[in-house]
Design a protein around this motif. Sequence first.
Motif, PDB file in Angstrom:
ATOM      1  N   UNK A  79       0.829  -1.203   0.000  1.00  0.00           N
ATOM      2  CA  UNK A  79       0.000   0.000   0.000  1.00  0.00           C
ATOM      3  C   UNK A  79       0.864   1.254   0.000  1.00  0.00           C
ATOM      4  N   UNK A  80       1.911   1.256   0.800  1.00  0.00           N
ATOM      5  CA  UNK A  80       2.797   2.416   0.843  1.00  0.00           C
ATOM      6  C   UNK A  80       3.516   2.611  -0.495  1.00  0.00           C
ATOM      7  N   UNK A  81       3.910   1.522  -1.123  1.00  0.00           N
ATOM      8  CA  UNK A  81       4.527   1.628  -2.447  1.00  0.00           C
ATOM      9  C   UNK A  81       3.538   2.171  -3.471  1.00  0.00           C
ATOM     10  N   UNK A  89       2.150  13.041  -3.012  1.00  0.00           N
ATOM     11  CA  UNK A  89       2.021  14.099  -2.006  1.00  0.00           C
ATOM     12  C   UNK A  89       1.600  13.522  -0.664  1.00  0.00           C
ATOM     13  N   UNK A  90       0.754  12.487  -0.672  1.00  0.00           N
ATOM     14  CA  UNK A  90       0.355  11.825   0.559  1.00  0.00           C
ATOM     15  C   UNK A  90       1.539  11.086   1.176  1.00  0.00           C
ATOM     16  N   UNK A  91       2.368  10.462   0.348  1.00  0.00           N
ATOM     17  CA  UNK A  91       3.560   9.774   0.848  1.00  0.00           C
ATOM     18  C   UNK A  91       4.522  10.775   1.478  1.00  0.00           C
ATOM     19  N   UNK A  96       6.863  13.098   6.441  1.00  0.00           N
ATOM     20  CA  UNK A  96       7.121  14.259   7.288  1.00  0.00           C
ATOM     21  C   UNK A  96       6.547  14.062   8.685  1.00  0.00           C
ATOM     22  N   UNK A  97       5.338  13.534   8.766  1.00  0.00           N
ATOM     23  CA  UNK A  97       4.731  13.276  10.080  1.00  0.00           C
ATOM     24  C   UNK A  97       5.525  12.201  10.824  1.00  0.00           C
ATOM     25  N   UNK A  98       6.032  11.232  10.093  1.00  0.00           N
ATOM     26  CA  UNK A  98       6.912  10.205  10.661  1.00  0.00           C
ATOM     27  C   UNK A  98       8.131  10.860  11.308  1.00  0.00           C
ATOM     28  N   UNK A  99       8.794  11.732  10.583  1.00  0.00           N
ATOM     29  CA  UNK A  99      10.014  12.395  11.062  1.00  0.00           C
ATOM     30  C   UNK A  99       9.712  13.295  12.266  1.00  0.00           C
ATOM     31  N   UNK A 100       8.694  14.136  12.129  1.00  0.00           N
ATOM     32  CA  UNK A 100       8.354  15.074  13.201  1.00  0.00           C
ATOM     33  C   UNK A 100       7.930  14.323  14.462  1.00  0.00           C
ATOM     34  N   UNK A 133       3.374   7.615  12.397  1.00  0.00           N
ATOM     35  CA  UNK A 133       3.382   8.780  11.518  1.00  0.00           C
ATOM     36  C   UNK A 133       3.300   8.396  10.060  1.00  0.00           C
ATOM     37  N   UNK A 134       4.014   7.356   9.682  1.00  0.00           N
ATOM     38  CA  UNK A 134       4.017   6.915   8.284  1.00  0.00           C
ATOM     39  C   UNK A 134       2.660   6.355   7.867  1.00  0.00           C
ATOM     40  N   UNK A 135       1.949   5.731   8.811  1.00  0.00           N
ATOM     41  CA  UNK A 135       0.676   5.083   8.490  1.00  0.00           C
ATOM     42  C   UNK A 135      -0.552   5.921   8.841  1.00  0.00           C
ATOM     43  N   UNK A 136      -0.364   7.081   9.436  1.00  0.00           N
ATOM     44  CA  UNK A 136      -1.504   7.772  10.058  1.00  0.00           C
ATOM     45  C   UNK A 136      -2.611   8.122   9.068  1.00  0.00           C
ATOM     46  N   UNK A 137      -2.274   8.362   7.808  1.00  0.00           N
ATOM     47  CA  UNK A 137      -3.289   8.737   6.816  1.00  0.00           C
ATOM     48  C   UNK A 137      -3.508   7.662   5.761  1.00  0.00           C
ATOM     49  N   UNK A 138      -3.128   6.431   6.054  1.00  0.00           N
ATOM     50  CA  UNK A 138      -3.238   5.381   5.043  1.00  0.00           C
ATOM     51  C   UNK A 138      -4.688   5.162   4.619  1.00  0.00           C
ATOM     52  N   UNK A 139      -5.632   5.480   5.512  1.00  0.00           N
ATOM     53  CA  UNK A 139      -7.049   5.330   5.198  1.00  0.00           C
ATOM     54  C   UNK A 139      -7.591   6.368   4.234  1.00  0.00           C
TER      55      UNK A 139
END
Length: 317
Positions: A79-81, A89-91, A96-100, A133-139
């Motif tokens: 899914x991330x790929x 842009x979502x990736x 960024x949320x992952x890093x922050x 952070x990396x998965x927070x918006x996967x939905x």
Amino acid sequence: MDYNTMQRFESLIRTKQLSEQEREEHRTQLLPFLLAELTACQKRFPFLILSEYSTLEERAVAISKILMDADQDAQLLDLLLQIKEQANSLFLHSAQVCYISMFLKEQELNIPSASTKQFKLYYPDIIHLGVAGLLHDIGKFLPQNGTVIPYKENMTATEKQRYRGHVINSNGLLKKKRLDGNIIQGILQHHETLDGRGFPLNLHGDRIGIAGKILAIADYYAHWMEQYKDPERTDPFAVAYILRSQNILYDSELLKKFYMGFLNALIGKEVLLSDGTTAKLLSINEKQPRKSRIELQGKQYNLEKEETTLEIRKLLE
């Protein structure tokens, strides 16, 4: 909740299991993209300095391994790929949320003053926030057509319900995975606010978990940086001012740990004052960062206590 969208997410749960070698191949496909974006974050947020106890590559590897071990069919990796390919842009935002989030978790744990032993003890918690952070918006991502559920001002009731449903979509997918409970809870709560007007659960105050509070701040800050091109948004004193103004919605102690985490790293650097002169920053005033202690022309001044309108305008490169 958008039932049809939820059903499409449910249909993504595969029954075919992949071997560890096959899942490793999926992981190694994602890893360079993730590392590249985390490296870009380091340049985009130069004053958000992660602990030197772990490199970005080590963090990216640790995050990708958690994703690989979360299921037997490499669904999250795939899914991330797909998001990277079809909704870049979502990736970027997710990275960024992952890093922050990792930076903020380090400040919450007081990692800058921790020993190597203490860092190793807390490292899994830091990485878990990175995963969240990396998965927070996967939905938000709709894999059947490669689009993203949009956010816009003045949404209709139906549009608002559909947009807010992305949190439920994420939860429905991730709760079936082998992920730490704090990761799943944080993602479910990342749109909750202290005043109870967030979603999807309208939680108040301390009913929001620490992971949810951290993700909410990280998500807010990433969006704030994305939406405006004003150069002042890269200045740490401007960022601190904005963060301090958000204490009605977000945890005030975490906000303070966030901005003090990067302001303290500036001590000893040159700053531009409001009258155009240059001074050296000596210490940070937590309540009024622009009124901190400085050295000007060989003399020390506490701008908060001095009877002056003089204040710090910005950091000099």
